[in-house]
Design an enzyme around this catalytic site. Sequence first.
Site, PDB file in Angstrom:
ATOM      1  NE  ARG A  27      40.269  39.066  38.477  1.00 39.74           N
ATOM      2  CZ  ARG A  27      39.886  38.477  37.722  1.00 39.74           C
ATOM      3  NH1 ARG A  27      38.239  38.505  36.964  1.00 39.74           N
ATOM      4  NH2 ARG A  27      39.472  36.838  37.356  1.00 39.74           N
ATOM      5  CD1 TRP A  74      41.174  35.809  47.477  1.00 36.54           C
ATOM      6  CD2 TRP A  74      42.437  33.974  47.289  1.00 36.54           C
ATOM      7  NE1 TRP A  74      40.428  34.475  48.365  1.00 36.54           N
ATOM      8  CE2 TRP A  74      41.233  33.773  47.475  1.00 36.54           C
ATOM      9  CE3 TRP A  74      42.734  32.826  46.160  1.00 36.54           C
ATOM     10  CZ2 TRP A  74      40.873  32.487  48.219  1.00 36.54           C
ATOM     11  CZ3 TRP A  74      41.991  31.659  47.080  1.00 36.54           C
ATOM     12  CH2 TRP A  74      41.376  31.594  47.756  1.00 36.54           C
ATOM     13  CG  ASN A 100      44.775  34.904  38.292  1.00 32.50           C
ATOM     14  OD1 ASN A 100      43.654  35.145  39.178  1.00 32.50           O
ATOM     15  ND2 ASN A 100      43.409  35.318  37.530  1.00 32.50           N
TER      16      ASN A 100
END
Length: 607
Positions: A27, A74, A100
């Site tokens: 992810r 990310w 997230n």
Amino acid sequence: MCGIIGYTGKRNAAKIIFQGLKRLEYRGYDSCGLALVEKGKIILNKQAGPIAKLEPFIAGQKVFFSTGIGHTRWATHGLANRINAHPHFDCQKKIALAHNGIIENYFTLKKELIKKGHSFRSQTDSEVVAHLVEEFFRQTKDLEGAFQKAITKLQGSFAFVLISVYAPGKIFIARKDSPLIVGLGEEENFVASDIPAFLPFTHRVVYLEEGESGVIDAKKIRFFGRRRRLRSETVSFRSIDAVKGRWRHFMLKEIYEQPEVIERISSFYVKGKKIHFPQLGISQSFLKKVKKIYIVACGTAYHAGLAAKYLKEGLSQIPLEVEVSSEFRYRQIKFSSHDLVISISQSGETADTLAAVRLAKVSGVKTITICNVMGSSLVRESDGFINTLAGPEVGVASTKAYTAQLACLFLFFLYFSSLRQETVSVQRQKFIKEFQQIPRLQREFLRLNFIKIKRLAKAFSKYGCFLFLGRGINYPLALEGALKLKEISYIPAEGYPAGEMKHGPIALIDEYKGVVCIITQGRLYEKMFSNLEEIKSRQGKILALATQGDRTIKNLTPAVIFLPSLQEYLSIFFSAIALQLFAYFVAYNLGRSIDKPRNLAKSVTVE
Ligand code: F6R
């Protein structure tokens, strides 16, 4: 996009979180970190780079912690360095939070908090939430209330896990437009952005609904706000599916799983001479009246949607528009009540696709999702569901999910056309019979071509730019071949309909360019052949994917991969594998990070 995990219970939280993060690394892998809470203290360890960087900390961890959270990032806001890695502390280091998503109003909130005396360590949007909770806690000394109040101030998308010395043993959780799932254990509970994170420990899950927040401890889960009945589900993913095993890369493992996936699809959806979709959720009478279908998807899933245009051609006359979700969601379409929107997604969490489906829903349009993750947001928010049954796909480059999408689309349009009496039974039987041969032929294809593709990829990996060409159904395959190559090898690659060559791209061709062309036996074979002659005369280096038994192709190039001699539309199940393997070996030769290509993440939960 970012993986988050939380654990509280009888086991060593540090180890559980570390293992869970490794299973979530697809992810995001820019940076990672974990925070553990016990006896009035939070221990934090963060690293730039992959999860493996946390290993020395985990190995050296002597104290037992029962509760903790972790994150694999990310990057959206701020460099991919250690400071910006999650979890983030508040000023006092009494609260730690992993996030997230994107907090769109973070800048305004940050300015206000700085004015109130908060000092920030990172450039992230996420850190603001830890300070916001701290600020409200300061005023009320009620952590639960502070967490809930902080959430109401946020704009954007989020899934959070938050721990604090003020509530040891507890993890506060919330979601909006980003997934979060609780895993229920005995004397322990888990929370994560994806199920594989805790799959070795429990298969019993509770999905957080959109906009929901709550708190878990080792014994229970409690949601804030409206009362809701706690409905747990048992997921069937075998944890073994998410493990690389003897394979060098997940991508290679997943390429090889494709025959098994098609077999599964075939035995699940084809019963005797009939196709049925048990979870379709849309009545046959509605399907008979549908006037137009829109397919929405991103990336590889979009390419599957484009292939559906051609797959449905001989089957149904229904008008079909295929559009990337990020465009579709901002269009001003005048839907009719007889329209149908089909979304395609491996993860079921792609933000743009979800938004496209929501747009359809608010316009009163029925929606079906072709998706690989049961319980994902798309599955829960769509009226109907066709499960692609590919099993967990971990490699960032989509392979088996793509061919599973193609297979489901093919069967769907066969079913759809039979309902509307656009095909006759004999014709359908023939299609089904041919479809059922695919797994056996794919296995044979892999056995015969693995070494050859490896060798060809090695020879072609010296070229600095690639064109992928096809006509008809091979055109969307060319787009997908180019995407696979560029995303894992970083070599510029473009897919084109071969007829478009002369309108620009041919200017690129010289002896240093690779041209991958899919030239199967069909009504456009000769046209395609002429296009390739034009490339050859400009010294482009051609790799052809042609039909077994094609004798003329060798006049064009010695580099040929032969596909089984089947109906042209079925050849896509073989050209897909050839293109995936080709990209895989080019990337391998160039020493690329195949399962985790730079700048990418498996699940794109931000716009
Ligand atoms: C490419 C790839 C991506 C995804 C895209 C959509 O190999 O995997 O292009 O296809 O991000 O993701 P899903 O299918 O999860 O909606």
